[in-house]
Design an enzyme around this catalytic site. Structure first.
Site, short mmCIF file in Angstrom:
data_model
loop_
_atom_site.label_atom_id
_atom_site.label_comp_id
_atom_site.label_asym_id
_atom_site.label_seq_id
_atom_site.Cartn_x
_atom_site.Cartn_y
_atom_site.Cartn_z
N ASP A 67 0.88 -1.17 0.00
CA ASP A 67 0.00 0.00 0.00
C ASP A 67 0.91 1.22 0.00
O ASP A 67 1.85 1.31 0.80
CB ASP A 67 -0.93 0.03 1.21
CG ASP A 67 -2.09 1.00 0.97
OD1 ASP A 67 -2.88 0.74 0.04
OD2 ASP A 67 -2.19 2.02 1.67
N LYS A 169 14.54 3.62 -11.19
CA LYS A 169 13.44 3.65 -10.22
C LYS A 169 13.49 2.40 -9.34
O LYS A 169 13.19 2.46 -8.15
CB LYS A 169 12.08 3.78 -10.92
CG LYS A 169 10.93 3.91 -9.91
CD LYS A 169 9.55 4.12 -10.48
CE LYS A 169 8.51 4.19 -9.36
NZ LYS A 169 7.13 4.23 -9.81
N HIS A 174 10.62 4.19 -3.15
CA HIS A 174 10.01 3.69 -1.91
C HIS A 174 9.71 2.19 -2.01
O HIS A 174 9.93 1.43 -1.08
CB HIS A 174 8.72 4.49 -1.65
CG HIS A 174 7.84 4.61 -2.86
ND1 HIS A 174 8.32 5.05 -4.08
CD2 HIS A 174 6.53 4.33 -3.08
CE1 HIS A 174 7.34 5.03 -4.97
NE2 HIS A 174 6.24 4.60 -4.38
P1 ITT Z 1 -3.62 -2.13 -5.36
O1 ITT Z 1 -4.37 -1.58 -4.16
O2 ITT Z 1 -4.42 -3.11 -6.15
O3 ITT Z 1 -2.25 -2.65 -4.99
P2 ITT Z 1 -3.60 0.66 -6.13
O4 ITT Z 1 -3.07 1.42 -7.30
O5 ITT Z 1 -5.04 0.90 -5.75
O6 ITT Z 1 -3.34 -0.90 -6.38
P3 ITT Z 1 -2.73 1.77 -3.63
O7 ITT Z 1 -4.04 1.67 -2.96
O8 ITT Z 1 -1.50 1.37 -2.87
O9 ITT Z 1 -2.64 0.90 -4.94
O10 ITT Z 1 -2.59 3.25 -4.16
C1 ITT Z 1 -1.40 3.70 -4.56
C2 ITT Z 1 -1.58 4.95 -5.37
O11 ITT Z 1 -0.52 5.84 -4.98
C3 ITT Z 1 -1.36 4.63 -6.84
O12 ITT Z 1 -2.58 4.38 -7.50
C4 ITT Z 1 -0.66 5.88 -7.32
O13 ITT Z 1 -1.61 6.89 -7.59
C5 ITT Z 1 0.16 6.30 -6.10
N1 ITT Z 1 1.49 5.66 -6.14
C6 ITT Z 1 1.95 4.61 -5.38
N2 ITT Z 1 3.19 4.28 -5.73
C7 ITT Z 1 3.52 5.10 -6.73
C8 ITT Z 1 4.66 5.23 -7.55
O14 ITT Z 1 5.70 4.41 -7.42
N3 ITT Z 1 4.67 6.18 -8.45
C9 ITT Z 1 3.63 7.02 -8.61
N4 ITT Z 1 2.50 6.95 -7.92
C10 ITT Z 1 2.44 5.99 -6.98
#
Ligand code: ITT
Length: 189
Positions: A67, A169, A174
């Site tokens: 997450d 990257k 992170h």
């Molecule tokens: P899952 O829950 O199915 O894993 P998700 O995209 O909904 O997929 P998250 O709830 O963890 O995942 O939301 C993460 C959001 O944060 C993601 O949709 C991006 O908008 C942002 N994000 C996370 N990691 C990122 C990255 O490496 N680069 C850019 N944006 C990122």
């Protein structure tokens, strides 16, 4: 070794496989429906929600979930755990952040990535939360990556996350930092 990767985000799958390419681990996606309810108050709890959702039909010993989100200091940590839901499309989310920071010089921010590993009984057996520090760019730049990458200027790299190669990257993000902790743990378990 096979590990279920509890995500519906194919960008994460690609990044995680690249970061872990030298480890003998096959990350497989959940079978069937994967619609977790992410109702936690923090990144770790939401990662646990996802991993639990994947266990129902799963067949592996361990379940990994990620997450993550962008936390902007001037916005008191927003969009944070709401990063995926901040607006309806990636471009609208970027525009919303740029609008909120229009004319603001204080642009420091960080990406957070929480990763959890659950065993097949649903016990939390490992967790880590890691960061990548930087600032919100004044305009979007770069085509690589996903999400907020085009507006995240990475400390020490002199470019946005979306201008970095995917190999770079996979070293500085992170997600790279969190997964490297997970991989160390998996190696011994
Ligand atoms: P899952 O829950 O199915 O894993 P998700 O995209 O909904 O997929 P998250 O709830 O963890 O995942 O939301 C993460 C959001 O944060 C993601 O949709 C991006 O908008 C942002 N994000 C996370 N990691 C990122 C990255 O490496 N680069 C850019 N944006 C990122």
């Amino acid at each position: 070794m096979k590990v279920t990767l509890a995500t519906g985000n194919l960008h994460k799958v690609e990044e995680i496989n690249l970061i872990a390419k030298d480890y003998n681990i096959e990350f497989i996606l959940p079978e069937g429906e994967f619609n977790p309810v992410e109702d936690g108050n923090n990144f770790i709890d939401n990662a646990v929600c996802k991993a639990k959702c994947a266990i129902k039909e799963g067949k592996t010993k361990y379940y990994l979930a990620d997450d993550s989100g962008l936390c902007i200091d001037y916005l008191n940590g927003d969009p944070g755990i709401k990063s995926a839901r901040y607006e309806t499309t990636a471009q609208k989310r970027i525009n919303k952040v740029l609008d909120k920071l229009k004319g603001i010089e204080e642009r420091s921010a960080h990406f957070t990535c929480a990763m959890v590993v659950l065993d097949n009984k649903g016990n939390l057996v490992f967790k880590t939360q890691q960061y990548c520090f930087g600032s919100v760019a004044k305009e979007q730049k770069g085509q690589n990556g996903f999400g907020y990458d085009p507006i995240f200027f990475v400390d020490g790299e002199n470019m946005t996350m979306a201008e970095l190669s995917k190999e770079r990257k996979a070293v500085v993000s992170h997600r790279a930092k969190a997964l490297s902790e997970v991989l160390k743990w998996l190696k011994n378990n």
